[in-house]
Enzyme design. Structure first.
Site, PDB file in Angstrom:
ATOM      1  N   ASN A 196      12.542  -1.825 -19.717  1.00  0.00           N
ATOM      2  CA  ASN A 196      12.479  -1.111 -17.875  1.00  0.00           C
ATOM      3  C   ASN A 196      13.391   0.400 -17.872  1.00  0.00           C
ATOM      4  O   ASN A 196      14.271   0.215 -18.001  1.00  0.00           O
ATOM      5  CB  ASN A 196      13.451  -2.380 -17.305  1.00  0.00           C
ATOM      6  CG  ASN A 196      13.952  -1.361 -15.263  1.00  0.00           C
ATOM      7  OD1 ASN A 196      12.880  -1.004 -15.164  1.00  0.00           O
ATOM      8  ND2 ASN A 196      14.515  -2.069 -15.259  1.00  0.00           N
ATOM      9  N   GLY A 197      12.084   1.388 -17.379  1.00  0.00           N
ATOM     10  CA  GLY A 197      13.023   2.057 -17.241  1.00  0.00           C
ATOM     11  C   GLY A 197      12.491   3.349 -18.328  1.00  0.00           C
ATOM     12  O   GLY A 197      11.461   3.425 -17.898  1.00  0.00           O
TER      13      GLY A 197
ATOM     14  N   LYS B 138       7.152  -3.716  -6.564  1.00  0.00           N
ATOM     15  CA  LYS B 138       7.921  -3.952  -4.577  1.00  0.00           C
ATOM     16  C   LYS B 138       8.740  -2.592  -5.205  1.00  0.00           C
ATOM     17  O   LYS B 138       9.844  -2.153  -3.931  1.00  0.00           O
ATOM     18  CB  LYS B 138       8.401  -5.149  -4.667  1.00  0.00           C
ATOM     19  CG  LYS B 138       8.886  -5.753  -3.700  1.00  0.00           C
ATOM     20  CD  LYS B 138       8.529  -4.985  -2.737  1.00  0.00           C
ATOM     21  CE  LYS B 138       9.287  -5.828  -1.416  1.00  0.00           C
ATOM     22  NZ  LYS B 138       8.336  -5.181  -0.217  1.00  0.00           N
TER      23      LYS B 138
ATOM     24  N   GLU C 250       4.279   5.898   9.124  1.00  0.00           N
ATOM     25  CA  GLU C 250       4.091   4.478   8.970  1.00  0.00           C
ATOM     26  C   GLU C 250       2.922   3.638   8.195  1.00  0.00           C
ATOM     27  O   GLU C 250       2.360   3.033   7.379  1.00  0.00           O
ATOM     28  CB  GLU C 250       5.504   4.198   9.227  1.00  0.00           C
ATOM     29  CG  GLU C 250       5.464   2.490   8.865  1.00  0.00           C
ATOM     30  CD  GLU C 250       5.899   1.943   7.658  1.00  0.00           C
ATOM     31  OE1 GLU C 250       6.281   2.989   6.622  1.00  0.00           O
ATOM     32  OE2 GLU C 250       6.062   0.587   7.661  1.00  0.00           O
TER      33      GLU C 250
ATOM     34  N   ARG D 142       8.758  -5.791  -9.416  1.00  0.00           N
ATOM     35  CA  ARG D 142       8.506  -4.536 -10.728  1.00  0.00           C
ATOM     36  C   ARG D 142       6.841  -3.892 -11.457  1.00  0.00           C
ATOM     37  O   ARG D 142       8.093  -3.463 -12.053  1.00  0.00           O
ATOM     38  CB  ARG D 142       9.750  -5.291 -10.986  1.00  0.00           C
ATOM     39  CG  ARG D 142      11.227  -5.713 -10.717  1.00  0.00           C
ATOM     40  CD  ARG D 142      12.957  -6.103 -11.481  1.00  0.00           C
ATOM     41  NE  ARG D 142      13.323  -5.879 -11.245  1.00  0.00           N
ATOM     42  CZ  ARG D 142      14.133  -4.799 -10.879  1.00  0.00           C
ATOM     43  NH1 ARG D 142      13.881  -3.674 -12.198  1.00  0.00           N
ATOM     44  NH2 ARG D 142      15.171  -4.542 -10.907  1.00  0.00           N
TER      45      ARG D 142
ATOM     46  N   CYS E   4       9.801  -2.690 -13.944  1.00  0.00           N
ATOM     47  CA  CYS E   4       9.142  -3.034 -14.822  1.00  0.00           C
ATOM     48  C   CYS E   4      10.830  -4.298 -15.148  1.00  0.00           C
ATOM     49  O   CYS E   4      11.419  -3.840 -14.714  1.00  0.00           O
ATOM     50  CB  CYS E   4       9.613  -2.551 -16.553  1.00  0.00           C
ATOM     51  SG  CYS E   4       7.707  -1.678 -16.445  1.00  0.00           S
TER      52      CYS E   4
ATOM     53  N   LYS F  30       1.127   2.596   5.641  1.00  0.00           N
ATOM     54  CA  LYS F  30       0.676   1.225   4.843  1.00  0.00           C
ATOM     55  C   LYS F  30      -1.008   0.336   5.359  1.00  0.00           C
ATOM     56  O   LYS F  30      -1.108  -0.314   3.932  1.00  0.00           O
ATOM     57  CB  LYS F  30       1.443  -0.535   6.752  1.00  0.00           C
ATOM     58  CG  LYS F  30       2.126  -0.139   7.057  1.00  0.00           C
ATOM     59  CD  LYS F  30       3.082  -1.283   6.096  1.00  0.00           C
ATOM     60  CE  LYS F  30       3.643  -0.889   4.763  1.00  0.00           C
ATOM     61  NZ  LYS F  30       5.147  -0.628   5.010  1.00  0.00           N
TER      62      LYS F  30
ATOM     63  N   HIS G  39      -2.662  22.970  14.602  1.00  0.00           N
ATOM     64  CA  HIS G  39      -2.539  23.509  13.238  1.00  0.00           C
ATOM     65  C   HIS G  39      -3.002  23.128  11.965  1.00  0.00           C
ATOM     66  O   HIS G  39      -2.185  23.661  11.131  1.00  0.00           O
ATOM     67  CB  HIS G  39      -0.989  23.685  13.323  1.00  0.00           C
ATOM     68  CG  HIS G  39       0.132  23.788  14.638  1.00  0.00           C
ATOM     69  ND1 HIS G  39       0.243  25.013  15.166  1.00  0.00           N
ATOM     70  CD2 HIS G  39       0.609  22.987  15.528  1.00  0.00           C
ATOM     71  CE1 HIS G  39       0.788  25.101  16.192  1.00  0.00           C
ATOM     72  NE2 HIS G  39       1.090  23.871  16.556  1.00  0.00           N
TER      73      HIS G  39
ATOM     74  N   TRP H 185       5.271  -2.026 -15.758  1.00  0.00           N
ATOM     75  CA  TRP H 185       4.917  -1.362 -15.097  1.00  0.00           C
ATOM     76  C   TRP H 185       5.139   0.398 -15.384  1.00  0.00           C
ATOM     77  O   TRP H 185       5.927   0.766 -15.590  1.00  0.00           O
ATOM     78  CB  TRP H 185       5.432  -1.028 -13.163  1.00  0.00           C
ATOM     79  CG  TRP H 185       4.800   0.080 -12.363  1.00  0.00           C
ATOM     80  CD1 TRP H 185       4.169  -0.142 -11.417  1.00  0.00           C
ATOM     81  CD2 TRP H 185       5.014   1.641 -12.021  1.00  0.00           C
ATOM     82  NE1 TRP H 185       3.740   0.902 -10.577  1.00  0.00           N
ATOM     83  CE2 TRP H 185       4.411   2.159 -11.025  1.00  0.00           C
ATOM     84  CE3 TRP H 185       6.060   2.378 -12.689  1.00  0.00           C
ATOM     85  CZ2 TRP H 185       4.681   3.975 -10.449  1.00  0.00           C
ATOM     86  CZ3 TRP H 185       6.552   3.628 -12.240  1.00  0.00           C
ATOM     87  CH2 TRP H 185       5.741   4.389 -11.614  1.00  0.00           C
TER      88      TRP H 185
ATOM     89  N   GLU I   5      -1.421   1.615   1.411  1.00  0.00           N
ATOM     90  CA  GLU I   5      -0.704   1.497  -0.278  1.00  0.00           C
ATOM     91  C   GLU I   5      -1.961  -0.021  -0.383  1.00  0.00           C
ATOM     92  O   GLU I   5      -1.811  -0.211  -1.367  1.00  0.00           O
ATOM     93  CB  GLU I   5       0.390   1.460  -0.344  1.00  0.00           C
ATOM     94  CG  GLU I   5       0.858   0.628   0.847  1.00  0.00           C
ATOM     95  CD  GLU I   5       2.584   0.157   0.448  1.00  0.00           C
ATOM     96  OE1 GLU I   5       3.280   0.158   0.112  1.00  0.00           O
ATOM     97  OE2 GLU I   5       3.369   0.411   1.936  1.00  0.00           O
TER      98      GLU I   5
HETATM   99  O1  M6R Z   1      12.924  -1.234  -2.354  1.00  0.00           O
HETATM  100  P1  M6R Z   1      13.254  -0.042  -1.141  1.00  0.00           P
HETATM  101  O2  M6R Z   1      13.156   0.028   0.656  1.00  0.00           O
HETATM  102  O3  M6R Z   1      14.323   0.715  -1.473  1.00  0.00           O
HETATM  103  O4  M6R Z   1      12.048   1.160  -1.464  1.00  0.00           O
HETATM  104  C1  M6R Z   1      11.427   2.264  -0.600  1.00  0.00           C
HETATM  105  C2  M6R Z   1      10.187   2.227  -1.147  1.00  0.00           C
HETATM  106  O5  M6R Z   1       9.853   2.162  -2.264  1.00  0.00           O
HETATM  107  C3  M6R Z   1       9.088   1.676   0.021  1.00  0.00           C
HETATM  108  O6  M6R Z   1       9.457   1.320   0.910  1.00  0.00           O
HETATM  109  C4  M6R Z   1       7.639   1.458  -0.291  1.00  0.00           C
HETATM  110  O7  M6R Z   1       7.578   2.601   0.280  1.00  0.00           O
HETATM  111  C5  M6R Z   1       6.888   0.301   0.697  1.00  0.00           C
HETATM  112  N1  M6R Z   1       5.465  -0.344  -0.439  1.00  0.00           N
HETATM  113  C6  M6R Z   1       5.974   0.863   1.389  1.00  0.00           C
HETATM  114  O8  M6R Z   1       5.703  -0.759   2.363  1.00  0.00           O
END
Ligand code: M6R
Length: 608
Positions: free
Chosen positions: A98-99, A603, A480, A27, A2, A484, A503, A74, A487
């Protein structure tokens, strides 16, 4: 999570609050709201969904108050609907938060026992009701907040606006960031300096436990004990926050394409090109040669960058590395020795779990080193050593350029460690540095595969599930790639170590399952080819990401083969990030998804 904003000014503040909230949408964007004082009386406007919905409502019924607070949410407690949207208000005050208030249930029960009625499912409303309760007992706003804050548990930041009080805003920081901005006869509160950048570059970061009473002429800051404190003011250069899409449709596309430039810029910071050696731009308070172990913690993509670096530190510098997702590290009570190195990786520098791990490691007397992108972030301020990634502002929720810059910095650190420990000769270091220097150019070359990848993405968009496989450093890269894709396209995807396939996951393979294999031609290439044979034998459709030699040597029919420039195997994960990012991006775009702001995500994840 947030974003919160507060402004006490001399003109209608709602448009400024919305402007600041746009900069905080990273956020969270489940709902948004603003509260101001209209002729001294509290008035609110809230809307479910993205900020544009709030803007549309405000254009129909504008708010004209000169003092106000705003929020982009959020959702943690309660559905992302308008009722649960902030600000939460009573007849006495409005609050944005926020939190998480961890003890909200017991506080709520105590208030309900006293006859207080609640309207929402949120933890925030308990704060509004607690302060209101104290004000009903005759306490003025500042005192009511002062007695309430110590009763709240969790990590949070708050901003309060009071009915009939057009000269006071209160902000509080407890585990989640909050900054104060100083203007000319105007004062600001914001989750970060980025939010306040259009109004001021004169910023104070509150410290944990601080709370501040803002008036037009300035702010009184108090610490958790209530004592008045002075906190430093920082000048934040205006250019640090510039971000636009340029000629691209999405921030993510722009950020993918920026990689040759920002990886080059980051490299120039860590590498002496002419000498062919790594030169770290900071002093270390320890010597790599004395280290018995490195403990890495991070989340999401940053964790996967850390996982790639485990291979590098162990292979090039012979240092044992332990790595955890930060949410596990801080609770698993691993035996740690004072003087060891704890390494953290984060784009934002605000991720709650990573930050908590950093504080945990510092309390255990480990050396702390953080690889962060945002130099003004809490992690950057609290780490003993900061290794900055020079990726620039990353707006797309899916991390791309921050990841490759993290890899660049981590490999530079591993090379420096190898030299310090005598496990890398000067010739070997030069060979690696030359390989690194070539990466930006090779990334530009890799971008030329974009059209083919876009066509392939149409095929991938039909899949329900996708498997990514790799060995060595291509294994974290496989994870990764899967992260990607899931998400931003919402296609279910998993990344596996190729050797682990048999396995269990092999049971999933049939002719509907695309299997993306990342296999540069290296010392384990043949092993990966054997795993591909196992996939092919079961009808799985292989998309192979390899280099020229690998493409020649595979000897297998694939659905597609993406041929990357040939590079030194150590730097291959930096380069091979490009096709996995482009594949996820084009798949999501083809499916009509919101790639920059995918559902349910934010983000910067500032809650546990
Ligand atoms: O700001 P940060 O790098 O600490 O964030 C970590 C993760 O929240 C961030 O990498 C998240 O997994 C991304 N959305 C991946 O694309």
């Amino acid at each position: 999570m947030c974003g919160i904003v507060g402004i006490i000014g001399n003109t209608p503040v709602a448009p400024q609050i919305v402007e600041a909230l746009k900069r905080l949408e990273y956020r969270g964007y489940d709902s948004a709201g603003v509260a101001t004082l209209e002729y001294g009386r509290l008035a609110r406007c809230r809307a479910e969904g993205k900020l544009r919905n709030l803007e549309a409502k405000l254009s129909q019924s504008p708010l004209s108050g000169h003092i106000g607070i705003g929020h982009t949410r959020w959702a943690t407690h309660g559905k992302p609907n308008e009722t649960n949207a902030h600000p939460h208000a009573t007849d006495k005050l409005a609050v944005v938060h926020n939190g998480i208030i961890e003890n909200f249930r017991e506080l709520k029960a105590a208030l309900e026992a006293k006859g207080v009625r609640f309207e929402t499912e949120t933890d925030t409303e308990v704060v509004a009701q607690l302060v209101t309760y104290e004000m009903r007992q005759g306490r003025p706003p500042v005192e009511a907040v002062a007695v309430t804050l110590p009763r709240l548990r969790g990590a949070f930041a708050l901003a309060f606006l009071f009915n009939g009080e057009d000269e006071v805003l209160i902000g509080a920081r407890h585990g989640a960031p909050l900054a104060i901005g100083y203007g000319a006869d105007e004062m600001y509160l914001g989750s970060d300096a980025l939010a306040l950048a259009p109004f001021t570059d004169d910023i104070t970061y509150l410290e944990d436990g601080d709370w501040a009473i803002l008036r037009r002429k300035g702010a009184d800051i108090r610490d958790a004990s209530g004592a008045m404190v002075q906190r430093p003011r920082h000048k934040i250069p205006a250019g640090s926050f510039m971000a636009d899409k340029g000629n691209h449709r999405h921030f993510m596309a722009k950020e993918i394409h920026e990689q040759p430039e920002v990886v080059g810029r980051t490299l120039a910071h860590y590498v002496n090109f002419s000498a062919g050696r790594v030169e770290l731009p900071f002093e270390l308070p320890f010597d790599f040669k004395d280290l018995k172990r490195i403990s890495i913690s991070a989340c999401g993509t940053a964790y996967l960058a850390g996982l790639v670096s485990k291979y590098w530190f162990e292979r090039l510098a012979r240092i044992p590395v332990e790595i955890d997702v930060a949410s596990e590290f801080r609770y698993r009570e691993a035996p740690l020795e004072p003087g060891e190195l704890a390494l953290f990786v984060s784009q934002s520098g605000e991720t709650a779990d990573t930050l908590a791990s950093l504080r945990y490691a510092a309390a255990e007397k480990l050396h702390t080193l953080s690889v962060v992108n945002v130099p003004t972030s809490t992690m950057a301020r609290e780490s003993a050593v900061v290794a900055q990634t020079l990726a620039g502002v990353e707006v797309g929720v899916a991390s791309t350029k921050a990841f490759t810059c993290q890899l660049t910095v981590l490999l530079s650190l591993a090379i420096a460690a190898g030299r310090a420990r005598g496990t890398l000769s000067a010739e070997e270091e030069k060979e690696l540095v030359d390989a690194l220097i070539a990466v930006p150019g090779q990334m530009s070359e890799a971008m030329k595969r974009e059209h083919d990848i876009e066509i392939l993405a149409r095929e991938l968009s039909k899949a329900k599930d996708v498997l990514y496989l790799g060995r060595g450093t291509a294994y974290p890269l496989a994870m990764e790639g899967a992260l990607k894709l899931k998400e931003i396209s919402y296609i279910h995807a998993e990344g596996y170590a190729a050797g682990e396939l048999k396995h269990g996951p092999i049971a999933l393979i049939d002719e509907t399952m695309p299997v993306i294999v990342i296999a540069p031609f290296d010392h384990i290439f043949e092993k990966t080819v054997s795993n591909m044979q196992e996939v092919a034998a079961r009808g799985g459709r292989i998309i192979l990401i390899t280099d020229e030699k690998g493409a020649l040597e595979t000897g297998l029919d694939t659905l597609a083969t993406i041929v990357m420039p040939s590079v030194h195997p150590v730097v291959a994960p930096i380069l091979n990030s490009v096709p996995i990012q482009l594949l996820a991006y084009h798949t999501a775009v083809f499916m009509g998804k919101d790639v920059d702001q995918p559902r349910n995500l934010a983000k910067s994840v500032t809650v546990e």
